[in-house]
Design a protein around this motif. Sequence first.
Motif, PDB file in Angstrom:
ATOM      1  N   ARG A  96      48.287  29.165  40.421  1.00  0.00           N
ATOM      2  CA  ARG A  96      47.479  30.365  40.658  1.00  0.00           C
ATOM      3  C   ARG A  96      46.557  30.246  41.863  1.00  0.00           C
ATOM      4  NH1 ARG A  96      44.338  33.144  36.232  1.00  0.00           N
ATOM      5  NH2 ARG A  96      44.329  34.634  37.956  1.00  0.00           N
ATOM      6  N   PRO A 104      39.392  33.215  36.910  1.00  0.00           N
ATOM      7  CA  PRO A 104      39.254  34.674  36.783  1.00  0.00           C
ATOM      8  C   PRO A 104      40.625  35.327  36.659  1.00  0.00           C
ATOM      9  CG  PRO A 104      39.010  34.034  39.068  1.00  0.00           C
ATOM     10  CD  PRO A 104      39.116  32.751  38.288  1.00  0.00           C
ATOM     11  N   ASP A 105      40.642  36.593  36.240  1.00  0.00           N
ATOM     12  CA  ASP A 105      41.911  37.318  36.121  1.00  0.00           C
ATOM     13  C   ASP A 105      42.585  37.478  37.476  1.00  0.00           C
ATOM     14  OD1 ASP A 105      41.542  37.566  33.400  1.00  0.00           O
ATOM     15  OD2 ASP A 105      40.520  39.503  33.572  1.00  0.00           O
ATOM     16  N   VAL A 106      41.775  37.662  38.518  1.00  0.00           N
ATOM     17  CA  VAL A 106      42.300  37.846  39.874  1.00  0.00           C
ATOM     18  C   VAL A 106      41.686  36.796  40.791  1.00  0.00           C
ATOM     19  CG1 VAL A 106      42.518  39.427  41.833  1.00  0.00           C
ATOM     20  CG2 VAL A 106      42.558  40.324  39.483  1.00  0.00           C
ATOM     21  N   TYR A 155      36.381  34.153  45.527  1.00  0.00           N
ATOM     22  CA  TYR A 155      36.458  33.090  44.524  1.00  0.00           C
ATOM     23  C   TYR A 155      36.900  31.774  45.158  1.00  0.00           C
ATOM     24  CZ  TYR A 155      38.023  30.337  40.554  1.00  0.00           C
ATOM     25  OH  TYR A 155      38.198  29.313  39.649  1.00  0.00           O
ATOM     26  N   THR A 157      40.529  35.895  44.185  1.00  0.00           N
ATOM     27  CA  THR A 157      40.131  36.588  45.408  1.00  0.00           C
ATOM     28  C   THR A 157      39.681  35.577  46.467  1.00  0.00           C
ATOM     29  OG1 THR A 157      37.831  36.788  44.681  1.00  0.00           O
ATOM     30  CG2 THR A 157      39.353  38.566  44.053  1.00  0.00           C
TER      31      THR A 157
END
Length: 263
Positions: A151, A198-200, A205, A202
């Motif tokens: 991820r 996190p879900d996304v 992040y 970025t």
Amino acid sequence: MTFQFDRSRIDPAAVEEQDPFVHGQWHNGNPQLKTFGALIIPTKNLPDNLSPLFLKVWKKDDVVFSTGAIEPCYIATEPLISVVLKRFTWFLMDAQTRTQTYYSYNEFKPGMRGKLHALCGVLGLDEPVVFTFTGEASKAFNNEYKLFKQRVVDPLNKVRSERPIPPFLFWMKLKSGPYVTVGDVRKSTVTRPTIVLPDVITDEYLTKIQVKDEVYDRHQSWYLDPTFKVWSQEWNSGINKDNPKFVESQEPDFQTEPDDFPG
């Protein structure tokens, strides 16, 4: 201390090899005590003058080991680590002597448990720490680390390059998973290590979890260090089972992963 001795008389070849690493491990939670899993580092393995950055996350408390020993440790329920190198082995433990006999990855047999060592940078420390994940925790940590790479790191390396971004450019936050019952032969309750993401993912992040330049240089030097590289490959081609450095007699109390963990 006033003791005097001319150390120039000591031949380095006559000195017993010393372990170059600070050691810590994953400590399982216990539902009866309402404690969750965490990383621990015995205080004796660390210097006295620890940085405020480290002490903000790691808190000192006593840990009870299965031998009955009580040892003060630094404990982090949500540590920030950066994995530089890792290695894995299977082992069997003698119930009476607690001697652990190790086997390479392709020597698995029923009854063996897994052990994973991760050589990591730790936020607030200048030296690497080798964390041990045993049994169910070794499988969980390996899966979580793969997820972190998939991820966070892999999307940054979609375009082939001679200089792909390594995982140790980033901090990875761990926390304890919920209590789960595992094992087909012997049931036990464990708390698996899990990563916080996190879900996304970025750019903001990625910038937040990116290590500082001097920390990256330090992590990279460990990755390239010949001694550390040999360490990471030691368990790949079989293990000298008579070598005392592969015998570890103390594990935290409640470290009760199942003996029949298959992978």
